[in-house]
Design a protein around this motif. Structure first.
Motif, PDB file in Angstrom:
ATOM      1  N   UNK A 174       0.882  -1.027   0.078  1.00 27.45           N
ATOM      2  CA  UNK A 174      -0.102   0.026  -0.003  1.00 27.45           C
ATOM      3  C   UNK A 174       0.689   1.325  -0.027  1.00 27.45           C
ATOM      4  N   UNK A 175       0.464   2.321  -0.788  1.00 27.57           N
ATOM      5  CA  UNK A 175       1.362   3.573  -0.579  1.00 27.57           C
ATOM      6  C   UNK A 175       0.690   4.595   0.538  1.00 27.57           C
ATOM      7  N   UNK A 176       0.991   5.046   1.440  1.00 29.42           N
ATOM      8  CA  UNK A 176       0.482   5.857   2.610  1.00 29.42           C
ATOM      9  C   UNK A 176       0.331   7.299   1.972  1.00 29.42           C
ATOM     10  N   UNK A 177      -0.715   7.926   2.356  1.00 27.89           N
ATOM     11  CA  UNK A 177      -0.927   9.278   1.983  1.00 27.89           C
ATOM     12  C   UNK A 177       0.067  10.238   2.771  1.00 27.89           C
ATOM     13  N   UNK A 178       0.520  10.112   4.070  1.00 26.26           N
ATOM     14  CA  UNK A 178       1.468  10.841   4.502  1.00 26.26           C
ATOM     15  C   UNK A 178       2.547   9.880   5.246  1.00 26.26           C
ATOM     16  N   UNK A 179       3.889  10.006   4.712  1.00 28.63           N
ATOM     17  CA  UNK A 179       4.834   9.410   4.980  1.00 28.63           C
ATOM     18  C   UNK A 179       5.577   9.650   6.187  1.00 28.63           C
ATOM     19  N   UNK A 180       5.022  11.266   6.709  1.00 27.60           N
ATOM     20  CA  UNK A 180       5.642  11.851   7.966  1.00 27.60           C
ATOM     21  C   UNK A 180       4.840  11.368   9.040  1.00 27.60           C
ATOM     22  N   UNK A 181       3.645  10.631   9.066  1.00 29.78           N
ATOM     23  CA  UNK A 181       3.222   9.962   9.956  1.00 29.78           C
ATOM     24  C   UNK A 181       3.425   8.639  10.214  1.00 29.78           C
ATOM     25  N   UNK A 182       3.693   8.254  11.786  1.00 27.48           N
ATOM     26  CA  UNK A 182       4.351   6.614  11.540  1.00 27.48           C
ATOM     27  C   UNK A 182       3.093   5.306  11.099  1.00 27.48           C
ATOM     28  N   UNK A 183       3.622   4.395  10.758  1.00 30.37           N
ATOM     29  CA  UNK A 183       2.671   3.547  10.427  1.00 30.37           C
ATOM     30  C   UNK A 183       2.011   2.970  11.554  1.00 30.37           C
ATOM     31  N   UNK A 184       0.618   2.748  11.640  1.00 25.97           N
ATOM     32  CA  UNK A 184      -0.355   2.218  12.598  1.00 25.97           C
ATOM     33  C   UNK A 184      -0.985   0.996  12.317  1.00 25.97           C
ATOM     34  N   UNK A 185      -1.662   0.440  13.193  1.00 20.09           N
ATOM     35  CA  UNK A 185      -2.385  -0.854  13.151  1.00 20.09           C
ATOM     36  C   UNK A 185      -3.219  -0.735  11.913  1.00 20.09           C
ATOM     37  N   UNK A 186      -3.948   0.466  11.689  1.00 23.59           N
ATOM     38  CA  UNK A 186      -4.909   0.467  10.499  1.00 23.59           C
ATOM     39  C   UNK A 186      -4.204   0.251   9.185  1.00 23.59           C
ATOM     40  N   UNK A 187      -2.930   0.612   9.049  1.00 27.21           N
ATOM     41  CA  UNK A 187      -2.301   0.506   7.846  1.00 27.21           C
ATOM     42  C   UNK A 187      -1.838  -0.958   7.643  1.00 27.21           C
ATOM     43  N   UNK A 188      -1.615  -1.771   8.606  1.00 24.88           N
ATOM     44  CA  UNK A 188      -1.541  -3.221   8.611  1.00 24.88           C
ATOM     45  C   UNK A 188      -2.781  -3.991   8.263  1.00 24.88           C
ATOM     46  N   UNK A 189      -3.742  -3.423   8.838  1.00 28.45           N
ATOM     47  CA  UNK A 189      -5.185  -4.128   8.544  1.00 28.45           C
ATOM     48  C   UNK A 189      -5.512  -3.761   7.184  1.00 28.45           C
ATOM     49  N   UNK A 190      -5.250  -2.560   6.445  1.00 22.90           N
ATOM     50  CA  UNK A 190      -5.538  -2.307   5.269  1.00 22.90           C
ATOM     51  C   UNK A 190      -4.705  -3.026   4.281  1.00 22.90           C
ATOM     52  N   UNK A 191      -3.564  -3.226   4.601  1.00 23.24           N
ATOM     53  CA  UNK A 191      -2.751  -4.158   3.889  1.00 23.24           C
ATOM     54  C   UNK A 191      -3.491  -5.719   3.700  1.00 23.24           C
ATOM     55  N   UNK A 192      -3.576  -6.153   4.609  1.00 23.96           N
ATOM     56  CA  UNK A 192      -4.186  -7.657   4.978  1.00 23.96           C
ATOM     57  C   UNK A 192      -5.592  -7.771   4.560  1.00 23.96           C
ATOM     58  N   UNK A 193      -6.408  -6.826   4.613  1.00 27.12           N
ATOM     59  CA  UNK A 193      -7.809  -6.582   3.824  1.00 27.12           C
ATOM     60  C   UNK A 193      -7.711  -6.786   2.387  1.00 27.12           C
ATOM     61  N   UNK A 194      -6.412  -6.078   1.854  1.00 24.38           N
ATOM     62  CA  UNK A 194      -6.178  -5.990   0.602  1.00 24.38           C
ATOM     63  C   UNK A 194      -6.042  -7.459  -0.226  1.00 24.38           C
ATOM     64  N   UNK A 195      -5.270  -8.238   0.615  1.00 25.58           N
ATOM     65  CA  UNK A 195      -5.059  -9.544   0.190  1.00 25.58           C
ATOM     66  C   UNK A 195      -6.283 -10.531   0.350  1.00 25.58           C
ATOM     67  N   UNK A 196      -7.141 -10.000   1.257  1.00 25.61           N
ATOM     68  CA  UNK A 196      -8.473 -10.801   1.337  1.00 25.61           C
ATOM     69  C   UNK A 196      -9.352 -10.794   0.057  1.00 25.61           C
ATOM     70  N   UNK A 197      -9.014  -9.547  -0.588  1.00 21.98           N
ATOM     71  CA  UNK A 197      -9.800  -9.369  -1.880  1.00 21.98           C
ATOM     72  C   UNK A 197      -9.225 -10.141  -3.211  1.00 21.98           C
ATOM     73  N   UNK A 198      -8.186 -11.007  -2.771  1.00 21.98           N
ATOM     74  CA  UNK A 198      -7.565 -11.514  -4.003  1.00 21.98           C
ATOM     75  C   UNK A 198      -8.713 -12.400  -4.694  1.00 21.98           C
ATOM     76  N   UNK A 199      -8.611 -12.502  -6.071  1.00 23.31           N
ATOM     77  CA  UNK A 199      -9.584 -13.338  -6.791  1.00 23.31           C
ATOM     78  C   UNK A 199      -9.149 -14.771  -6.655  1.00 23.31           C
ATOM     79  N   UNK A 200     -10.150 -15.895  -6.033  1.00 27.67           N
ATOM     80  CA  UNK A 200      -9.769 -17.194  -5.762  1.00 27.67           C
ATOM     81  C   UNK A 200     -10.446 -17.701  -7.242  1.00 27.67           C
ATOM     82  N   UNK A 201     -10.121 -19.213  -7.206  1.00 30.97           N
ATOM     83  CA  UNK A 201     -10.851 -20.061  -7.808  1.00 30.97           C
ATOM     84  C   UNK A 201     -12.354 -20.113  -7.655  1.00 30.97           C
ATOM     85  N   UNK A 202     -13.400 -20.267  -8.531  1.00 33.34           N
ATOM     86  CA  UNK A 202     -14.615 -20.611  -8.182  1.00 33.34           C
ATOM     87  C   UNK A 202     -14.823 -21.585  -6.966  1.00 33.34           C
ATOM     88  N   UNK A 203     -15.666 -21.225  -5.981  1.00 33.54           N
ATOM     89  CA  UNK A 203     -15.886 -21.836  -4.762  1.00 33.54           C
ATOM     90  C   UNK A 203     -15.100 -22.000  -3.693  1.00 33.54           C
TER      91      UNK A 203
END
Length: 445
Positions: free
Chosen positions: A94-123
């Motif tokens: 993920x590319x963060x909007x503000x690199x001057x702010x420290x990385x938080x839990x929400x950034x890690x969550x956002x990255x993990x949630x992005x993986x959950x959107x991966x397109x899997x095989x049917x079923x």
């Protein structure tokens, strides 16, 4: 005793279903309060193929555990395995909007949630998203990025995938047996919690759990899970081979395997013979133990070689990925005589049998400390962990409410009434997935 004081793990296996009730004592060890087991009749190679039979078997195991402990079972943590389970490696960023702010839990969550959107095989559906290492602005091998500065956050993930239908069927059986589904965990992960030490996980280790219908593999290195696989063969196919090879019934084949079986044919002399009663007044059958060992050896070699292919796929031969702690065998199949020696001979890796007794209280029944119950004990540990998390969250919420109420009273004089703001615990990706699954099962009724 209150429900919060104890937890329940439910292992739905191919040959047996085990319900295990326990709690954590003051020394952090697990005290087993009750155990119930029944023959698994509706599961084939780790997958439910007869809902009615599976529900009956679950109820039988649960009733036995309740009778043993005098406690009532409500919510359970269940393991999932089967040949439909597969895993893959995936990198995302993920590319963060503000690199001057420290990385938080929400950034890690956002990255993990992005993986959950991966397109899997049917079923198919994602069961676990397990982060490996993170990278921040190209700096590699970061274990915990929270609190660091950076504009680009990326990570390698180990993604475990399973069939939606199989997951749904397990949930259906739990509900129909009158239980609540607390959580679903991949069985090799549960077994590894029960039998592996942190030092082994750091050094690099392959856990091989040989069950009745499947053989599960979990590989750890640097304390992180690196590879998982489910091989659709287990102790059941060995029994099947003995049954066919010796022309006897399944019950006799299973007894022969457990009492006289060996994975090393050279152990038995040619004149060692066992006599088996004939069916309905027929003549008894004489079986050579050397032939029995040859039948077992052929199938065990096949299973171990398949597992070794998976270990090689992970990259065990690379210096950086070397598994220093070798192999740990567990599950009912690991009790086969001379299996340890055969595994060492085929793989050339140090091997030991894994017993789940490290985490159990000293007065636990010897039976529970058998490799047979590794998955069930691991699921119980998972249930206890969840219970602890829930307890901590509830305490935090109460503390937060009390602080807010004090603030309200303090500011009442100045007519500035503060609204209580409930503390929200950051949920792990897996907790969110569990909630989504529960919702999915409720709607499926």
């Amino acid at each position: 005793m209150e429900q919060t004081k104890y937890s329940v793990g439910l292992d739905i296996g191919t040959t047996k279903i085990v319900a295990i009730i326990g709690k954590q004592n003051e020394y952090g060890k697990i005290e087993i309060l009750g155990i119930g087991k029944s023959k698994s009749l509706g599961v084939h190679r780790g997958v439910v193929n007869n809902i009615t039979q599976t529900i009956k078997s679950i109820q039988q195991a649960v009733e036995e555990a309740e009778a043993n402990s005098g406690l009532k079972i409500g919510s359970v943590v269940v393991g999932i395995a089967g040949q439909h389970i597969r895993s893959l490696q995936h990198s995302d960023y993920i590319t963060r909007k503000d690199s001057e702010e420290v990385i938080g839990d929400e950034d890690v969550d956002l990255l993990c949630n992005q993986v959950h959107k991966l397109i899997m095989l049917p079923g198919e559906e994602i069961i676990h998203v397990l982060p490996q290492e993170y990278k921040v602005d190209g700096q590699a091998e970061i274990r915990e990025p929270v609190g660091m500065y950076g504009g680009r956050l990326e990570a390698n993930f180990h993604v475990v995938v399973g069939q939606v239908v199989s997951i749904k069927n397990v949930g259906r059986c739990i509900k129909s047996a009158g239980l609540d589904l607390g959580n679903i965990t991949l069985e090799p992960l549960a077994s590894s919690d029960a039998v592996l030490s942190q030092e082994e996980k750091e050094a690099g280790v392959a856990l091989i759990d040989i069950g009745g219908g499947t053989t599960d593999l979990a590989i750890f290195k640097d304390g992180i899970i690196r590879h998982t696989a489910v091989i659709p063969f287990g102790g059941g196919v060995i029994t099947e081979d003995i049954k066919e090879g010796c022309s006897i019934i399944e019950k006799q084949a299973e007894l022969l395997k457990t009492r006289f079986g060996s994975a090393w044919p050279g152990e038995n002399r040619d004149n060692e013979i066992v006599s088996i009663p004939g069916l309905r007044g027929r003549e008894p059958k004489e079986i050579s133990l050397k032939n029995l060992s040859k039948i077992i050896h052929a199938r065990v070699v096949e299973i171990i070689e398949q597992v070794y292919v998976e270990i090689k796929n992970y990259g065990h031969e690379e210096q950086k990925k070397k598994l220093i702690a070798g192999i740990v065998l567990t599950g009912g199949g690991s009790q086969l005589k001379h299996l340890k020696q055969l595994v060492e001979y085929i793989t050339g890796m140090d091997t030991r049998i894994g017993y789940p007794n490290e985490h159990l209280a000293g007065d636990s029944d010897e039976e529970v400390a058998s490799p047979l119950y590794a998955t069930a004990v691991g699921l119980l540990m998972n249930a206890i962990k969840n219970q602890e998390k829930l307890k901590l969250t509830q305490e935090e919420i109460l503390q937060e409410q009390e602080q807010e109420e004090e603030l309200v009273y303090a500011e009442r004089d100045t007519e500035a009434v503060a609204r209580p703001n409930l503390h929200k615990e950051r949920k792990s990706v897996f907790d969110k997935w569990s909630e989504k699954l529960k919702e999915f099962l409720d709607n499926a009724e």
